[in-house]
Design a protein around this motif. Structure first.
Motif, PDB file in Angstrom:
ATOM      1  N   THR A 116     -23.170   2.686 -25.535  1.00 49.92           N
ATOM      2  CA  THR A 116     -22.524   2.246 -26.775  1.00 49.92           C
ATOM      3  C   THR A 116     -23.429   2.442 -27.987  1.00 49.92           C
ATOM      4  O   THR A 116     -22.984   2.936 -29.029  1.00 49.92           O
ATOM      5  CB  THR A 116     -22.121   0.769 -26.654  1.00 49.92           C
ATOM      6  OG1 THR A 116     -21.219   0.639 -25.563  1.00 49.92           O
ATOM      7  CG2 THR A 116     -21.446   0.273 -27.917  1.00 49.92           C
ATOM      8  N   ALA A 117     -24.677   2.083 -27.888  1.00 52.10           N
ATOM      9  CA  ALA A 117     -25.592   2.173 -29.033  1.00 52.10           C
ATOM     10  C   ALA A 117     -25.774   3.611 -29.521  1.00 52.10           C
ATOM     11  O   ALA A 117     -25.663   3.855 -30.734  1.00 52.10           O
ATOM     12  CB  ALA A 117     -26.932   1.548 -28.680  1.00 52.10           C
ATOM     13  N   PRO A 118     -26.027   4.607 -28.663  1.00 54.81           N
ATOM     14  CA  PRO A 118     -26.161   5.968 -29.178  1.00 54.81           C
ATOM     15  C   PRO A 118     -24.872   6.528 -29.779  1.00 54.81           C
ATOM     16  O   PRO A 118     -24.923   7.265 -30.762  1.00 54.81           O
ATOM     17  CB  PRO A 118     -26.573   6.789 -27.954  1.00 54.81           C
ATOM     18  CG  PRO A 118     -27.108   5.824 -26.982  1.00 54.81           C
ATOM     19  CD  PRO A 118     -26.428   4.530 -27.256  1.00 54.81           C
ATOM     20  N   VAL A 119     -23.738   6.147 -29.210  1.00 53.19           N
ATOM     21  CA  VAL A 119     -22.464   6.630 -29.769  1.00 53.19           C
ATOM     22  C   VAL A 119     -22.246   6.048 -31.155  1.00 53.19           C
ATOM     23  O   VAL A 119     -21.874   6.757 -32.097  1.00 53.19           O
ATOM     24  CB  VAL A 119     -21.289   6.290 -28.819  1.00 53.19           C
ATOM     25  CG1 VAL A 119     -19.954   6.523 -29.495  1.00 53.19           C
ATOM     26  CG2 VAL A 119     -21.393   7.110 -27.548  1.00 53.19           C
ATOM     27  N   LEU A 120     -22.483   4.751 -31.302  1.00 51.50           N
ATOM     28  CA  LEU A 120     -22.326   4.131 -32.618  1.00 51.50           C
ATOM     29  C   LEU A 120     -23.335   4.688 -33.624  1.00 51.50           C
ATOM     30  O   LEU A 120     -22.999   4.902 -34.791  1.00 51.50           O
ATOM     31  CB  LEU A 120     -22.474   2.618 -32.509  1.00 51.50           C
ATOM     32  CG  LEU A 120     -21.327   1.892 -31.806  1.00 51.50           C
ATOM     33  CD1 LEU A 120     -21.628   0.405 -31.699  1.00 51.50           C
ATOM     34  CD2 LEU A 120     -20.029   2.122 -32.534  1.00 51.50           C
ATOM     35  N   ALA A 121     -24.558   4.927 -33.187  1.00 47.50           N
ATOM     36  CA  ALA A 121     -25.566   5.510 -34.077  1.00 47.50           C
ATOM     37  C   ALA A 121     -25.166   6.925 -34.487  1.00 47.50           C
ATOM     38  O   ALA A 121     -25.358   7.325 -35.646  1.00 47.50           O
ATOM     39  CB  ALA A 121     -26.929   5.522 -33.400  1.00 47.50           C
ATOM     40  N   GLY A 122     -24.608   7.688 -33.579  1.00 43.28           N
ATOM     41  CA  GLY A 122     -24.145   9.037 -33.912  1.00 43.28           C
ATOM     42  C   GLY A 122     -22.995   9.024 -34.897  1.00 43.28           C
ATOM     43  O   GLY A 122     -22.959   9.836 -35.829  1.00 43.28           O
ATOM     44  N   LEU A 123     -22.058   8.110 -34.714  1.00 48.27           N
ATOM     45  CA  LEU A 123     -20.945   7.998 -35.663  1.00 48.27           C
ATOM     46  C   LEU A 123     -21.433   7.570 -37.035  1.00 48.27           C
ATOM     47  O   LEU A 123     -20.985   8.095 -38.063  1.00 48.27           O
ATOM     48  CB  LEU A 123     -19.902   7.010 -35.139  1.00 48.27           C
ATOM     49  CG  LEU A 123     -19.086   7.466 -33.938  1.00 48.27           C
ATOM     50  CD1 LEU A 123     -18.213   6.330 -33.421  1.00 48.27           C
ATOM     51  CD2 LEU A 123     -18.233   8.664 -34.302  1.00 48.27           C
ATOM     52  N   TRP A 124     -22.361   6.624 -37.071  1.00 44.26           N
ATOM     53  CA  TRP A 124     -22.899   6.172 -38.347  1.00 44.26           C
ATOM     54  C   TRP A 124     -23.668   7.296 -39.033  1.00 44.26           C
ATOM     55  O   TRP A 124     -23.553   7.498 -40.241  1.00 44.26           O
ATOM     56  CB  TRP A 124     -23.803   4.967 -38.118  1.00 44.26           C
ATOM     57  CG  TRP A 124     -24.449   4.491 -39.386  1.00 44.26           C
ATOM     58  CD1 TRP A 124     -23.870   3.766 -40.377  1.00 44.26           C
ATOM     59  CD2 TRP A 124     -25.789   4.749 -39.789  1.00 44.26           C
ATOM     60  NE1 TRP A 124     -24.780   3.547 -41.381  1.00 44.26           N
ATOM     61  CE2 TRP A 124     -25.966   4.133 -41.044  1.00 44.26           C
ATOM     62  CE3 TRP A 124     -26.849   5.436 -39.214  1.00 44.26           C
ATOM     63  CZ2 TRP A 124     -27.166   4.195 -41.727  1.00 44.26           C
ATOM     64  CZ3 TRP A 124     -28.046   5.481 -39.899  1.00 44.26           C
ATOM     65  CH2 TRP A 124     -28.199   4.867 -41.139  1.00 44.26           C
ATOM     66  N   GLY A 125     -24.449   8.044 -38.268  1.00 37.47           N
ATOM     67  CA  GLY A 125     -25.202   9.158 -38.839  1.00 37.47           C
ATOM     68  C   GLY A 125     -24.292  10.258 -39.352  1.00 37.47           C
ATOM     69  O   GLY A 125     -24.551  10.843 -40.405  1.00 37.47           O
TER      70      GLY A 125
END
Length: 80
Positions: free
Chosen positions: A29-38
């Motif tokens: 979940t954390a890398p996916v959310l970080a990728g979307l935010w980026g």
């Protein structure tokens, strides 16, 4: 006699499956959310850069160039 479900596993043996699945979902979940935010930040900064470059190259901010014209102007001295 032991009871089995359709997949051949006993109902009590599935405790590790959902726990492992929940662990992987939590970790992913954390890398996916970080990728979307980026991606969103990159998109917004690209739009801001485009607007800034458009402001830079607007015609009213460019200097006025005095370019001699190729057309000959009519001579007003001859008409008097």
């Amino acid at each position: 006699m032991e009871s089995y479900n359709n997949s051949g596993h006993r109902p009590g043996d599935t405790a590790s499956g959902p726990t492992l699945t929940r662990l992987w979902v939590g970790v992913a979940t954390a890398p996916v959310l970080a990728g979307l935010w980026g991606a969103q930040a990159l998109f917004e900064s690209t739009i801001a850069l485009g607007e800034a470059s458009e402001e830079l190259f607007r015609g009213d901010r460019l200097p006025v160039l005095n370019v001699p014209s190729d057309e000959s102007e009519p001579n007003n001295a001859q008409s008097t």
